[in-house]
Design an enzyme around this catalytic site. Sequence first.
Site, PDB file in Angstrom:
ATOM      1  N   SER A 142      -6.325  16.400   0.564  1.00  0.00           N
ATOM      2  CA  SER A 142      -7.453  16.129   1.460  1.00  0.00           C
ATOM      3  C   SER A 142      -7.918  17.424   2.120  1.00  0.00           C
ATOM      4  O   SER A 142      -7.117  18.357   2.312  1.00  0.00           O
ATOM      5  CB  SER A 142      -7.014  15.152   2.559  1.00  0.00           C
ATOM      6  OG  SER A 142      -8.001  15.054   3.568  1.00  0.00           O
ATOM      7  N   TYR A 155      -1.315  13.277   9.055  1.00  0.00           N
ATOM      8  CA  TYR A 155      -2.024  13.258   7.771  1.00  0.00           C
ATOM      9  C   TYR A 155      -2.234  14.686   7.241  1.00  0.00           C
ATOM     10  O   TYR A 155      -2.023  14.963   6.057  1.00  0.00           O
ATOM     11  CB  TYR A 155      -3.360  12.546   7.998  1.00  0.00           C
ATOM     12  CG  TYR A 155      -4.186  12.258   6.778  1.00  0.00           C
ATOM     13  CD1 TYR A 155      -3.924  11.145   5.975  1.00  0.00           C
ATOM     14  CD2 TYR A 155      -5.274  13.071   6.441  1.00  0.00           C
ATOM     15  CE1 TYR A 155      -4.720  10.860   4.871  1.00  0.00           C
ATOM     16  CE2 TYR A 155      -6.065  12.798   5.342  1.00  0.00           C
ATOM     17  CZ  TYR A 155      -5.795  11.689   4.556  1.00  0.00           C
ATOM     18  OH  TYR A 155      -6.586  11.415   3.459  1.00  0.00           O
TER      19      TYR A 155
HETATM   20  P1  NAP Z   1      -8.106   3.126   0.581  1.00  0.00           P
HETATM   21  O1  NAP Z   1      -9.482   2.678   0.260  1.00  0.00           O
HETATM   22  O2  NAP Z   1      -7.528   2.779   1.914  1.00  0.00           O
HETATM   23  O3  NAP Z   1      -7.122   2.591  -0.583  1.00  0.00           O
HETATM   24  C1  NAP Z   1      -5.761   2.886  -0.492  1.00  0.00           C
HETATM   25  C2  NAP Z   1      -5.049   2.452  -1.755  1.00  0.00           C
HETATM   26  O4  NAP Z   1      -3.681   2.884  -1.659  1.00  0.00           O
HETATM   27  C3  NAP Z   1      -4.998   0.948  -1.938  1.00  0.00           C
HETATM   28  O5  NAP Z   1      -5.053   0.671  -3.323  1.00  0.00           O
HETATM   29  C4  NAP Z   1      -3.631   0.570  -1.362  1.00  0.00           C
HETATM   30  O6  NAP Z   1      -3.046  -0.596  -1.935  1.00  0.00           O
HETATM   31  C5  NAP Z   1      -2.826   1.764  -1.796  1.00  0.00           C
HETATM   32  N1  NAP Z   1      -1.619   1.988  -1.003  1.00  0.00           N
HETATM   33  C6  NAP Z   1      -1.519   2.259   0.322  1.00  0.00           C
HETATM   34  N2  NAP Z   1      -0.237   2.408   0.674  1.00  0.00           N
HETATM   35  C7  NAP Z   1       0.498   2.238  -0.460  1.00  0.00           C
HETATM   36  C8  NAP Z   1       1.882   2.260  -0.746  1.00  0.00           C
HETATM   37  N3  NAP Z   1       2.788   2.515   0.204  1.00  0.00           N
HETATM   38  N4  NAP Z   1       2.283   2.028  -2.013  1.00  0.00           N
HETATM   39  C9  NAP Z   1       1.377   1.758  -2.997  1.00  0.00           C
HETATM   40  N5  NAP Z   1       0.047   1.729  -2.776  1.00  0.00           N
HETATM   41  C10 NAP Z   1      -0.385   1.955  -1.515  1.00  0.00           C
HETATM   42  O7  NAP Z   1      -7.984   4.707   0.476  1.00  0.00           O
HETATM   43  P2  NAP Z   1      -8.927   5.777  -0.269  1.00  0.00           P
HETATM   44  O8  NAP Z   1      -9.964   6.219   0.680  1.00  0.00           O
HETATM   45  O9  NAP Z   1      -9.313   5.288  -1.600  1.00  0.00           O
HETATM   46  O10 NAP Z   1      -7.887   6.990  -0.389  1.00  0.00           O
HETATM   47  C11 NAP Z   1      -7.163   7.237  -1.576  1.00  0.00           C
HETATM   48  C12 NAP Z   1      -6.463   8.581  -1.442  1.00  0.00           C
HETATM   49  O11 NAP Z   1      -7.429   9.595  -1.205  1.00  0.00           O
HETATM   50  C13 NAP Z   1      -5.485   8.650  -0.268  1.00  0.00           C
HETATM   51  O12 NAP Z   1      -4.378   9.433  -0.635  1.00  0.00           O
HETATM   52  C14 NAP Z   1      -6.269   9.363   0.797  1.00  0.00           C
HETATM   53  O13 NAP Z   1      -5.426  10.025   1.711  1.00  0.00           O
HETATM   54  C15 NAP Z   1      -7.085  10.320  -0.043  1.00  0.00           C
HETATM   55  N6  NAP Z   1      -8.299  10.793   0.609  1.00  0.00           N
HETATM   56  C16 NAP Z   1      -9.277   9.926   0.975  1.00  0.00           C
HETATM   57  C17 NAP Z   1     -10.418  10.426   1.580  1.00  0.00           C
HETATM   58  C18 NAP Z   1     -11.555   9.538   1.997  1.00  0.00           C
HETATM   59  O14 NAP Z   1     -12.479  10.035   2.659  1.00  0.00           O
HETATM   60  N7  NAP Z   1     -11.570   8.267   1.645  1.00  0.00           N
HETATM   61  C19 NAP Z   1     -10.546  11.802   1.819  1.00  0.00           C
HETATM   62  C20 NAP Z   1      -9.523  12.649   1.426  1.00  0.00           C
HETATM   63  C21 NAP Z   1      -8.401  12.139   0.813  1.00  0.00           C
HETATM   64  P3  NAP Z   1      -3.271  -2.087  -1.292  1.00  0.00           P
HETATM   65  O15 NAP Z   1      -4.652  -2.471  -1.739  1.00  0.00           O
HETATM   66  O16 NAP Z   1      -2.209  -2.930  -1.869  1.00  0.00           O
HETATM   67  O17 NAP Z   1      -3.177  -1.904   0.171  1.00  0.00           O
END
Ligand code: NAP
Length: 242
Positions: A142, A155
């Site tokens: 990130s 984070y």
């Molecule tokens: P999201 O929409 O909240 O989705 C999170 C996903 O991770 C869901 O499929 C969830 O499964 C799964 N998950 C959470 N905890 C878990 C665990 N302990 N074991 C297995 N699966 C788990 O998040 P996102 O925005 O797509 O983010 C995805 C990645 O990108 C993350 O690592 C986040 O830190 C990174 N990121 C995101 C952003 C952003 O702006 N969105 C920016 C930088 C980095 P369930 O559906 O079962 O809960």
Amino acid sequence: MRRYALVTGGSRGIGRAIALRLASNGIPVVINYQSNVEAALAVKSEIESAGGEAELLPFDVGNLNEVESAIDKWESAHSEDYIAYLINNAGIRRDGMMFMMGNDDWHDVLNTSLNGFFYVTRKLITKMMMRKHGGRVVNMASFSGVEGVAGQTNYSAAKAALIGATKALAKEVAPRGVTVNAVAPGFIESDMTRDLNEEELKQTIPMRRFGKAEEVASLVAYLVSDESSYITGEVININGGL
Ligand code: NAP
């Protein structure tokens, strides 16, 4: 022998877009999730309707026993196949200023992003990739881990550590034909960023918009493709100029 992709947190947001994109490129995809089975099933059926292949593999990436037993089970059912592409995408946010941060908020965020990466990657690197000579690991870091963001010491620490581990592991496994890279998104539209003030935040982004999960998925698809075979140990920012 067939080469599968495992996308952790592949049921929603960025992981969902990655699963759809890799499947559309002809890679059979294993969708991991923790609890939201409806969302995971929806991704699986969307992939299958488009002619791709997907299966579900629920486990908590931060729980060593669950990781080991789920992957052992998958391996027993797929003796001819292996997971050649690992996308460590599962992650959570528990924001708050550090002076008010609870122990659980610190530990849960590090456990999911960092220990989760370690448990899953160690299992697949040793059991599959090293023996089969080749593979790709892409870690979802990130902007917060690259620059540090106030209110996100947990984070930022987890993602910065993931970047360090990416660079170190890349050097360990390069001689065996495995590449390891990190992707560092800025603000991407997903459930994780739904509570943020998008109107205000996008004024800080040179492109004046949040990114789309599909834009991150394109970058990940490149990093697992043959086109990127000489790139390893890198952190690629994808943040609209942030
Ligand atoms: P999201 O929409 O909240 O989705 C999170 C996903 O991770 C869901 O499929 C969830 O499964 C799964 N998950 C959470 N905890 C878990 C665990 N302990 N074991 C297995 N699966 C788990 O998040 P996102 O925005 O797509 O983010 C995805 C990645 O990108 C993350 O690592 C986040 O830190 C990174 N990121 C995101 C952003 C952003 O702006 N969105 C920016 C930088 C980095 P369930 O559906 O079962 O809960």
